[in-house]
Design an enzyme around this catalytic site. Structure first.
Site, mmCIF file in Angstrom:
data_model
loop_
_atom_site.group_PDB
_atom_site.id
_atom_site.type_symbol
_atom_site.label_atom_id
_atom_site.label_comp_id
_atom_site.label_asym_id
_atom_site.label_seq_id
_atom_site.Cartn_x
_atom_site.Cartn_y
_atom_site.Cartn_z
ATOM 1 N N CYS A 170 0.815 -1.208 0.000
ATOM 2 C CA CYS A 170 0.000 0.000 0.000
ATOM 3 C C CYS A 170 0.853 1.265 0.000
ATOM 4 O O CYS A 170 1.904 1.319 0.630
ATOM 5 C CB CYS A 170 -0.883 0.030 1.232
ATOM 6 S SG CYS A 170 -1.935 -1.397 1.360
ATOM 7 N N ARG A 228 5.240 0.043 -5.990
ATOM 8 C CA ARG A 228 5.180 -0.789 -4.794
ATOM 9 C C ARG A 228 4.231 -1.977 -4.976
ATOM 10 O O ARG A 228 4.291 -2.931 -4.210
ATOM 11 C CB ARG A 228 4.688 0.058 -3.605
ATOM 12 C CG ARG A 228 5.647 1.155 -3.222
ATOM 13 C CD ARG A 228 4.983 2.162 -2.322
ATOM 14 N NE ARG A 228 4.753 1.668 -0.987
ATOM 15 C CZ ARG A 228 5.597 1.802 0.029
ATOM 16 N NH1 ARG A 228 6.728 2.426 -0.151
ATOM 17 N NH2 ARG A 228 5.310 1.345 1.218
ATOM 18 N N TRP A 246 -2.837 -2.718 -1.668
ATOM 19 C CA TRP A 246 -2.450 -4.098 -1.969
ATOM 20 C C TRP A 246 -3.253 -4.939 -0.985
ATOM 21 O O TRP A 246 -3.007 -4.902 0.221
ATOM 22 C CB TRP A 246 -0.945 -4.258 -1.759
ATOM 23 C CG TRP A 246 -0.426 -5.586 -2.211
ATOM 24 C CD1 TRP A 246 -0.024 -5.919 -3.475
ATOM 25 C CD2 TRP A 246 -0.237 -6.762 -1.409
ATOM 26 N NE1 TRP A 246 0.400 -7.230 -3.502
ATOM 27 C CE2 TRP A 246 0.280 -7.767 -2.251
ATOM 28 C CE3 TRP A 246 -0.457 -7.062 -0.066
ATOM 29 C CZ2 TRP A 246 0.581 -9.046 -1.790
ATOM 30 C CZ3 TRP A 246 -0.154 -8.338 0.380
ATOM 31 C CH2 TRP A 246 0.355 -9.316 -0.479
ATOM 32 N N ASN A 304 -1.603 1.822 5.633
ATOM 33 C CA ASN A 304 -0.661 0.811 5.156
ATOM 34 C C ASN A 304 -0.286 -0.042 6.360
ATOM 35 O O ASN A 304 0.110 0.503 7.384
ATOM 36 C CB ASN A 304 0.581 1.496 4.563
ATOM 37 C CG ASN A 304 1.680 0.506 4.200
ATOM 38 O OD1 ASN A 304 1.430 -0.700 4.102
ATOM 39 N ND2 ASN A 304 2.876 1.015 4.001
ATOM 40 N N GLY A 305 -0.420 -1.364 6.229
ATOM 41 C CA GLY A 305 -0.074 -2.244 7.349
ATOM 42 C C GLY A 305 -1.219 -3.184 7.646
ATOM 43 O O GLY A 305 -2.136 -3.340 6.837
ATOM 44 N N GLU A 347 17.509 -17.796 -8.320
ATOM 45 C CA GLU A 347 17.099 -16.439 -8.690
ATOM 46 C C GLU A 347 16.448 -16.447 -10.077
ATOM 47 O O GLU A 347 15.465 -15.748 -10.316
ATOM 48 C CB GLU A 347 18.322 -15.504 -8.632
ATOM 49 C CG GLU A 347 18.099 -14.086 -9.115
ATOM 50 C CD GLU A 347 17.026 -13.305 -8.365
ATOM 51 O OE1 GLU A 347 16.453 -13.823 -7.393
ATOM 52 O OE2 GLU A 347 16.727 -12.178 -8.791
ATOM 53 N N LYS A 362 12.712 -15.114 -10.715
ATOM 54 C CA LYS A 362 12.429 -14.027 -11.668
ATOM 55 C C LYS A 362 11.390 -14.482 -12.682
ATOM 56 O O LYS A 362 10.449 -13.760 -12.988
ATOM 57 C CB LYS A 362 13.684 -13.638 -12.452
ATOM 58 C CG LYS A 362 14.702 -12.700 -11.875
ATOM 59 C CD LYS A 362 14.291 -11.324 -11.520
ATOM 60 C CE LYS A 362 13.567 -11.244 -10.211
ATOM 61 N NZ LYS A 362 14.330 -10.961 -9.026
ATOM 62 N N GLU A 395 7.903 -14.850 -11.141
ATOM 63 C CA GLU A 395 7.361 -13.552 -10.723
ATOM 64 C C GLU A 395 6.707 -12.811 -11.887
ATOM 65 O O GLU A 395 5.649 -12.232 -11.731
ATOM 66 C CB GLU A 395 8.489 -12.650 -10.196
ATOM 67 C CG GLU A 395 8.844 -12.877 -8.756
ATOM 68 C CD GLU A 395 9.825 -11.825 -8.247
ATOM 69 O OE1 GLU A 395 10.863 -11.607 -8.879
ATOM 70 O OE2 GLU A 395 9.532 -11.215 -7.203
ATOM 71 N N HIS A 428 17.396 -37.037 -6.084
ATOM 72 C CA HIS A 428 16.730 -37.269 -4.793
ATOM 73 C C HIS A 428 15.251 -36.888 -4.845
ATOM 74 O O HIS A 428 14.628 -36.741 -3.806
ATOM 75 C CB HIS A 428 17.461 -36.500 -3.694
ATOM 76 C CG HIS A 428 18.890 -36.933 -3.569
ATOM 77 N ND1 HIS A 428 19.255 -38.138 -3.035
ATOM 78 C CD2 HIS A 428 20.035 -36.332 -3.977
ATOM 79 C CE1 HIS A 428 20.572 -38.270 -3.088
ATOM 80 N NE2 HIS A 428 21.064 -37.176 -3.660
ATOM 81 N N LYS A 446 6.469 -4.282 -4.340
ATOM 82 C CA LYS A 446 7.902 -3.999 -4.326
ATOM 83 C C LYS A 446 8.443 -3.997 -2.906
ATOM 84 O O LYS A 446 9.549 -4.441 -2.644
ATOM 85 C CB LYS A 446 8.136 -2.641 -4.999
ATOM 86 C CG LYS A 446 9.584 -2.234 -5.115
ATOM 87 C CD LYS A 446 10.271 -3.019 -6.203
ATOM 88 C CE LYS A 446 11.746 -2.757 -6.301
ATOM 89 N NZ LYS A 446 12.436 -3.852 -7.005
HETATM 90 C C1 AGP Z 1 12.364 -9.755 -5.993
HETATM 91 O O1 AGP Z 1 12.225 -9.789 -7.359
HETATM 92 C C2 AGP Z 1 11.170 -9.690 -5.205
HETATM 93 N N1 AGP Z 1 10.099 -9.001 -5.737
HETATM 94 C C3 AGP Z 1 11.204 -10.017 -3.751
HETATM 95 O O2 AGP Z 1 11.544 -11.363 -3.618
HETATM 96 C C4 AGP Z 1 12.139 -9.180 -2.865
HETATM 97 O O3 AGP Z 1 13.464 -9.476 -3.145
HETATM 98 C C5 AGP Z 1 11.824 -9.455 -1.382
HETATM 99 O O4 AGP Z 1 10.513 -9.070 -1.129
HETATM 100 C C6 AGP Z 1 12.777 -8.769 -0.434
HETATM 101 O O5 AGP Z 1 12.722 -7.400 -0.617
HETATM 102 P P1 AGP Z 1 13.843 -6.440 -0.051
HETATM 103 O O6 AGP Z 1 15.121 -6.785 -0.746
HETATM 104 O O7 AGP Z 1 13.357 -5.062 -0.387
HETATM 105 O O8 AGP Z 1 13.931 -6.686 1.414
#
Ligand code: AGP
Length: 609
Positions: free
Chosen positions: A2, A27, A74, A98-99, A482, A486, A489, A505, A604
């Site tokens: 948010c 965000r 959000w 927000n929260g 990673e 990516k 996501e 395994h 974000k």
């Molecule tokens: C990365 O592409 C993400 N959207 C997410 O995993 C992010 O890295 C994670 O939320 C941690 O965020 P930060 O690095 O701002 O703490």
């Protein structure tokens, strides 16, 4: 997550609130709204979906007023509908939040028992009713807010306007960030300073438990109260943000722009830590290296966690220091055993991730020294840690982290090198060679980016897949993790990554003709082993795509392709192959036609649990 904007001005604020919200879009959100006070009434417009939908509503049904609040939501409690969108309001008061209010159900039940009717499924609406009740009972707006927040458990940043007080805007925070912006003839609230940057250069980061009362009289004034209701002075900061970073420039997406910025951001990060001429590390170690370091703990979430996993290989191999890596969300609840001489490092792009912040506070409370590696200088994490080091990635707007990740790798690698040098695990020659390898990294990453057409073609092929597997060994394993993160996501394709040695395994059961395998396989110490694993997968019919610098590598598969990458050192490969998997994810998503910069459901800055 948010985003909050508040403005108290002499000018109309409706349009500018939307403008501010557009700078918080990165965000992540799924509905938006705005409320102003004018002609002794609360004017409110809300909409599901993107800000454009709200703009369209405002065009046909404008609002007026010189004080107002806005929100990008959000969804946490209740679907992303018009009804659940913020601001929430009664006839007297409107609130954005927000929260998460953790005890909202208890408060809601009590309010319902008193006969109140709720309009939404949100936790936020209890805040509105509690303030409203206090106002109805004759409390001043300031006291109504104070009385309400005392009843709340959980994390919140709130911005509040009052129908009968058009010259008043109140902001308050606990757990979630809130920034006050100051001009002579205007005051602002924002979830981050970035959102306020075009309007003011002077900001104040509210601290935990702070409430700011902003007023318009002959002059614009504000007072900040701390958690104990004492007036406090908080330092003012001069903003120095590159507003240009908010433009995509010639790129179709922020993510692509940020991938292409990496040669520069890697060089900036490296040169903020080392002296190129003398090949020495310039920064003082954030750890007391003269003490016998027994253990380093790296704690973080998501992509930042993968940077930590990579660093584990470096701290242990280069510096011979035991390194434990934890997900902040697990660490904070598992009663970790800590020694007071443990070094705890918290890694975060945003510096606002609630779990990482909570883990840091836990560790601090247990008497350990804390170090934060962050990309946002004034973030909560940077301010809460005993020491912090900045990654020099610049503002990252795409929700999927790219340049911040590689900048984190650079900082972590330098810290491992510094410890290795101090502990004499690496001799002078090895240290110099490592320096040279690092200095080559920006150029090698730009070589990867010189010809992205292969990633584009591969992206087209992968966009047809339903499931994709990534494998890697050693430092290529976090790269694989990673890459899979990516890809899922932004393309919404199911992807998972495994340490290549783990395939037998269990995960090898997933292999079939429809499940492409992406192997991270530079010709390094682990190559032969990974090559055998690739053979095993190809024997079971999977389409094979190998990221490698060994152009002659071949397996007998019904579909096989090498994606050839520049030859580099072991540390250089970590950056080169990361850049390659970022590009693969980007082009796959592009061909699928998904929202690359603001993927569904993602935020974000993860400021709630
Ligand atoms: C990365 O592409 C993400 N959207 C997410 O995993 C992010 O890295 C994670 O939320 C941690 O965020 P930060 O690095 O701002 O703490």
């Amino acid at each position: 997550m948010c985003g909050i904007i508040g403005i108290l001005s002499n000018e109309q604020v409706g349009g500018r609130i939307i403008d501010g919200l557009s700078r918080l879009e990165y965000r992540g959100y799924d509905s938006a709204g705005v409320a102003t006070i004018d002609q002794r009434a609360i004017q409110r417009r809300r909409s599901e979906g993107k800000l454009q939908a709200l703009r369209d509503i405002l065009e046909s049904d404008p609002i007026s007023g010189t004080v107002g609040i806005g929100h990008t939501r959000w969804a946490t409690h209740g679907l992303p509908t018009h009804q659940n969108a913020h601001p929430h309001a009664t006839d007297r008061v409107a609130v954005v939040h927000n929260g998460i209010i953790e005890n909202y159900q208890l408060l809601k039940n009590a309010l319902i028992n008193q006969g109140l009717v709720f309009q939404s499924e949100t936790d936020t609406e209890v805040v509105v009713h509690l303030i409203d009740q206090a106002l109805k009972a004759g409390k001043s707006p300031e006291n109504a807010v104070r009385e309400t927040i005392e009843k709340l458990e959980g994390a919140f940043a709130l911005a509040i306007v009052f129908k009968d007080n058009p010259d008043l805007l109140i902001g308050t925070r606990r757990g979630s960030p809130l920034v006050l912006g100051i001009n002579d003839d205007e005051l602002f609230l924002g979830s981050d300073a970035w959102a306020l940057a075009p309007w003011t250069k002077k900001v104040c980061y509210l601290e935990e438990g702070d409430t700011v009362i902003m007023q318009r009289g002959a002059e614009f004034t504000y007072e900040i109260y701390d958690a104990g209701n004492q007036i406090v002075k908080r330092p003012l900061k001069e903003l120095n943000l590159a507003i240009g970073a908010a433009n995509k420039g010639k790129y179709s997406h922020f993510m692509l722009k940020e991938i292409f910025e990496q040669p520069q951001t890697l060089s900036d990060t490296l040169l903020s830590l080392v002296d190129e001429q003398s090949k020495t590390i310039q920064i003082e170690s954030p750890f007391d290296l003269s003490n016998k370091i027994l253990r380093i703990r790296l704690i973080s979430c998501g992509t930042s966690y993968y940077a930590c996993l990579m660093a584990k290989y470096w701290f242990e191999k280069m510096a011979h220091i035991l390194c434990e890596v934890d997900l902040a969300s697990e660490f904070r609840y598992r009663d970790p055993v800590l020694n007071s001489d443990d070094i705890c490092v918290f890694v975060s792009q945003s510096g606002e991730t609630i779990d990482t912040l909570a883990a840091l506070n836990l560790v601090k409370g247990m008497g350990c020294q804390t170090v934060a590696i962050v990309n946002v200088p004034e973030s909560s994490l940077a301010r809460a840690a005993h020491k912090h080091i900045l990654t020099m990635a610049g503002p990252e707007i795409g929700v999927a982290s790219t340049k911040a990740f590689t900048a984190q790798l650079m900082v972590l690698n330098i810290l491992a090198l510094q410890a290795a040098e101090f502990r004499k695990v690496m001799d002078k020659e090895a240290v110099l060679k490592h320096f040279t390898d690092l200095l080559h990294v920006p150029k090698q990453v730009s070589q990867v980016l010189q010809n992205v057409s292969e990633f584009d073609k591969l992206g087209l092929r992968l966009s047809q897949a339903r499931d994709i597997l990534f494998i890697g060994r050693g430092t290529n394993y976090p790269v694989a993790l990673e890459g899979a993160l990516k890809l899922k996501e932004i393309s919404y394709i199911h992807a998972e990554a495994h340490a290549a040695g783990e395939l037998k395994h269990g995960p090898i059961a997933l292999i079939d003709k429809l499940t492409p395998l992406i192997a991270i396989a530079p010709n390094d110490a682990w190559f032969e082993k990974t090559a055998s694993n690739i053979q095993e997968v190809s024997a079971r019919g999977a389409p094979i795509f190998v990221l490698t610098d060994d152009h002659s590598f071949k397996v007998n598969a019904h579909e096989f392709q090498n994606i050839c990458l520049p030859k580099s050192s072991s540390v250089g490969n970590c950056f080169i192959y990361t850049c390659a998997v970022q590009c693969i994810a980007y082009y796959t998503a592009l061909h699928k036609g998904t929202d690359v910069d603001q993927p569904r459901n993602l935020a974000k800055s993860v400021t709630v649990e």
